[in-house]
Write a protein that holds these residues in place. Structure first.
Motif, mmCIF file in Angstrom:
data_model
loop_
_atom_site.group_PDB
_atom_site.id
_atom_site.type_symbol
_atom_site.label_atom_id
_atom_site.label_comp_id
_atom_site.label_asym_id
_atom_site.label_seq_id
_atom_site.Cartn_x
_atom_site.Cartn_y
_atom_site.Cartn_z
ATOM 1 N N PHE A 122 0.686 -5.017 3.710
ATOM 2 C CA PHE A 122 1.391 -4.727 4.965
ATOM 3 C C PHE A 122 0.437 -4.296 6.084
ATOM 4 O O PHE A 122 0.882 -3.706 7.074
ATOM 5 C CB PHE A 122 2.441 -3.640 4.736
ATOM 6 C CG PHE A 122 3.655 -4.130 4.001
ATOM 7 C CD1 PHE A 122 4.645 -4.847 4.649
ATOM 8 C CD2 PHE A 122 3.809 -3.879 2.643
ATOM 9 C CE1 PHE A 122 5.773 -5.297 3.970
ATOM 10 C CE2 PHE A 122 4.938 -4.322 1.952
ATOM 11 C CZ PHE A 122 5.919 -5.036 2.622
ATOM 12 N N VAL A 181 12.016 -10.475 7.640
ATOM 13 C CA VAL A 181 12.351 -9.316 8.467
ATOM 14 C C VAL A 181 12.047 -9.632 9.931
ATOM 15 O O VAL A 181 10.876 -9.753 10.312
ATOM 16 C CB VAL A 181 11.549 -8.073 8.030
ATOM 17 C CG1 VAL A 181 11.960 -6.860 8.863
ATOM 18 C CG2 VAL A 181 11.747 -7.796 6.551
ATOM 19 N N ASP A 217 -1.720 -4.292 9.387
ATOM 20 C CA ASP A 217 -1.331 -4.819 10.699
ATOM 21 C C ASP A 217 -2.515 -4.679 11.656
ATOM 22 O O ASP A 217 -2.543 -3.787 12.504
ATOM 23 C CB ASP A 217 -0.113 -4.040 11.221
ATOM 24 C CG ASP A 217 0.406 -4.603 12.536
ATOM 25 O OD1 ASP A 217 0.001 -5.712 12.922
ATOM 26 O OD2 ASP A 217 1.218 -3.908 13.189
ATOM 27 N N ARG A 222 8.017 -10.900 3.415
ATOM 28 C CA ARG A 222 7.415 -10.127 2.336
ATOM 29 C C ARG A 222 6.883 -11.008 1.202
ATOM 30 O O ARG A 222 7.617 -11.837 0.674
ATOM 31 C CB ARG A 222 8.432 -9.140 1.760
ATOM 32 C CG ARG A 222 8.820 -8.020 2.716
ATOM 33 C CD ARG A 222 9.798 -7.101 2.040
ATOM 34 N NE ARG A 222 10.327 -6.120 2.974
ATOM 35 C CZ ARG A 222 11.456 -5.446 2.771
ATOM 36 N NH1 ARG A 222 12.163 -5.662 1.684
ATOM 37 N NH2 ARG A 222 11.862 -4.563 3.642
ATOM 38 N N ARG A 233 12.393 -11.579 1.322
ATOM 39 C CA ARG A 233 13.092 -11.097 2.506
ATOM 40 C C ARG A 233 12.312 -11.431 3.761
ATOM 41 O O ARG A 233 11.105 -11.218 3.824
ATOM 42 C CB ARG A 233 13.321 -9.580 2.445
ATOM 43 C CG ARG A 233 14.240 -9.128 3.575
ATOM 44 C CD ARG A 233 14.529 -7.663 3.561
ATOM 45 N NE ARG A 233 15.361 -7.321 4.708
ATOM 46 C CZ ARG A 233 15.505 -6.086 5.175
ATOM 47 N NH1 ARG A 233 14.892 -5.090 4.590
ATOM 48 N NH2 ARG A 233 16.267 -5.851 6.224
ATOM 49 N N LYS A 247 7.067 2.649 3.411
ATOM 50 C CA LYS A 247 8.017 3.175 2.422
ATOM 51 C C LYS A 247 7.709 2.647 1.032
ATOM 52 O O LYS A 247 7.857 3.369 0.038
ATOM 53 C CB LYS A 247 9.447 2.828 2.829
ATOM 54 C CG LYS A 247 9.704 1.341 3.052
ATOM 55 C CD LYS A 247 11.085 1.104 3.637
ATOM 56 C CE LYS A 247 11.310 -0.371 3.949
ATOM 57 N NZ LYS A 247 12.620 -0.610 4.597
ATOM 58 N N PHE A 284 11.820 -8.798 14.024
ATOM 59 C CA PHE A 284 11.680 -7.661 14.927
ATOM 60 C C PHE A 284 12.342 -7.933 16.269
ATOM 61 O O PHE A 284 12.332 -7.060 17.141
ATOM 62 C CB PHE A 284 10.199 -7.354 15.187
ATOM 63 C CG PHE A 284 9.366 -7.087 13.962
ATOM 64 C CD1 PHE A 284 9.942 -6.676 12.767
ATOM 65 C CD2 PHE A 284 7.991 -7.243 14.010
ATOM 66 C CE1 PHE A 284 9.173 -6.432 11.644
ATOM 67 C CE2 PHE A 284 7.205 -6.991 12.895
ATOM 68 C CZ PHE A 284 7.796 -6.595 11.711
ATOM 69 N N GLU A 302 7.132 -1.065 8.112
ATOM 70 C CA GLU A 302 7.960 -1.719 7.098
ATOM 71 C C GLU A 302 7.367 -1.560 5.701
ATOM 72 O O GLU A 302 8.090 -1.561 4.698
ATOM 73 C CB GLU A 302 8.091 -3.213 7.441
ATOM 74 C CG GLU A 302 8.986 -4.003 6.509
ATOM 75 C CD GLU A 302 10.460 -3.662 6.620
ATOM 76 O OE1 GLU A 302 11.201 -3.912 5.654
ATOM 77 O OE2 GLU A 302 10.861 -3.145 7.680
ATOM 78 N N GLY A 303 6.041 -1.412 5.614
ATOM 79 C CA GLY A 303 5.394 -1.308 4.312
ATOM 80 C C GLY A 303 5.107 0.104 3.864
ATOM 81 O O GLY A 303 4.792 0.335 2.687
ATOM 82 N N HIS A 345 1.830 -1.450 8.664
ATOM 83 C CA HIS A 345 3.085 -1.578 9.403
ATOM 84 C C HIS A 345 4.143 -0.660 8.798
ATOM 85 O O HIS A 345 4.207 -0.493 7.575
ATOM 86 C CB HIS A 345 3.576 -3.031 9.371
ATOM 87 C CG HIS A 345 4.679 -3.288 10.327
ATOM 88 N ND1 HIS A 345 6.005 -3.077 10.018
ATOM 89 C CD2 HIS A 345 4.649 -3.703 11.622
ATOM 90 C CE1 HIS A 345 6.751 -3.371 11.059
ATOM 91 N NE2 HIS A 345 5.970 -3.758 12.044
#
Length: 249
Positions: free
Chosen positions: A62, A186, A64, A205, A184, A27, A188, A24-25, A22
């Motif tokens: 992460f 998150v 998906d 997370r 956290r 980075k 969508f 989000e992961g 995903h």
């Protein structure tokens, strides 16, 4: 949530594929990966190998994978991967039982069945919509970071309620709860968004829990101690409340 149609008569094509990571992961994986390459380049192999393992673990966390969601209005599908650790009769979250002036019908205060799904760091952490409909409320509540496996985590931990209303008025609420490691939540989606059953709606997370509040007169089709799959496992059938027993073996 468009996708290929598959059925129980053999229509469609299915094959194993490597799960995507995903965004989000990515980075996080990229950051650790860059540090790994730098340490390897300067000869710090003793640090580069653990960082390579950490990079893999972050990307795996992460992941998906694609899911095939049953398309039946009577089905409520699991919003999270994990272990069913609690099934209890409790009142709905108090934040959703009060009139906030938005014009959205609040939930009643009578007890309903809550199914708690614990996600370890080894589970997929993408959460999915249990039904299709309109997102009516998204309520974030700051709090503690107790063990998400505890009953009181539903009231004391950092959490986020998401309420979805179907076209026929059926409402299903589920709560994303942060745990000891999770720091956290998150989302969508936002109020007013229209989602399909099984659509990705958020993640938490690093280890956490999701509570699902079933409509009145509906009991789960899953068992305490059962492992379930987000977007695929039928958590409940609306209006069905039969006792189902299982054997641990």
């Amino acid at each position: 949530m468009p996708g290929e149609i598959l059925d129980n008569q053999g229509r469609g094509e299915a094959s194993w594929r490597w799960p995507a990571v995903h965004p989000e992961g990515r980075k996080f994986g990229l950051g650790v990966g860059v540090v790994c390459l730098v340490t390897a380049a300067i000869g710090w192999q003793w640090l580069a190998w653990p960082l390579a393992l950490l990079t893999f673990c972050v990307l795996a966390f992460f992941r998906d994978p694609r899911r095939v969601t049953p398309q039946e209005d009577r089905f409520i599908v699991a919003p999270a991967d994990g272990l069913v650790t609690l099934i209890q009769k409790v009142p709905p979250p108090r934040e959703l039982t009060i009139d906030d002036g938005s014009g959205i019908r609040p939930l009643g205060t009578d007890p309903v069945t809550r199914v708690s799904i614990f996600m370890s760091v080894f589970d997929v952490h993408i959460n999915r919509a249990p039904i299709g409909g309109t997102v009516r409320r998204v309520i974030y509540i700051p709090g503690k970071f107790l063990n998400a496996d505890l009953d009181k985590a539903s009231e004391e931990n950092e959490r986020q309620h998401i309420l979805i209303e179907r076209g026929d008025g059926l409402m299903v609420c589920f709560t994303q709860i942060a745990g000891l490691v999770a720091r956290r939540i998150v989302p969508f989606v936002k109020p007013g968004d229209i989602v399909a059953g099984g659509q990705r709606i958020g993640l938490i997370r690093f280890g956490s829990r999701v509570d699902v509040y079933l409509p009145a007169g509906t009991e789960p089709k899953v068992l305490l101690g059962q492992r379930i799959v987000a977007g695929e496992t039928v958590l409940a059938e609306v209006g069905q409340a039969a006792l189902i027993e299982g054997v641990s073996q």
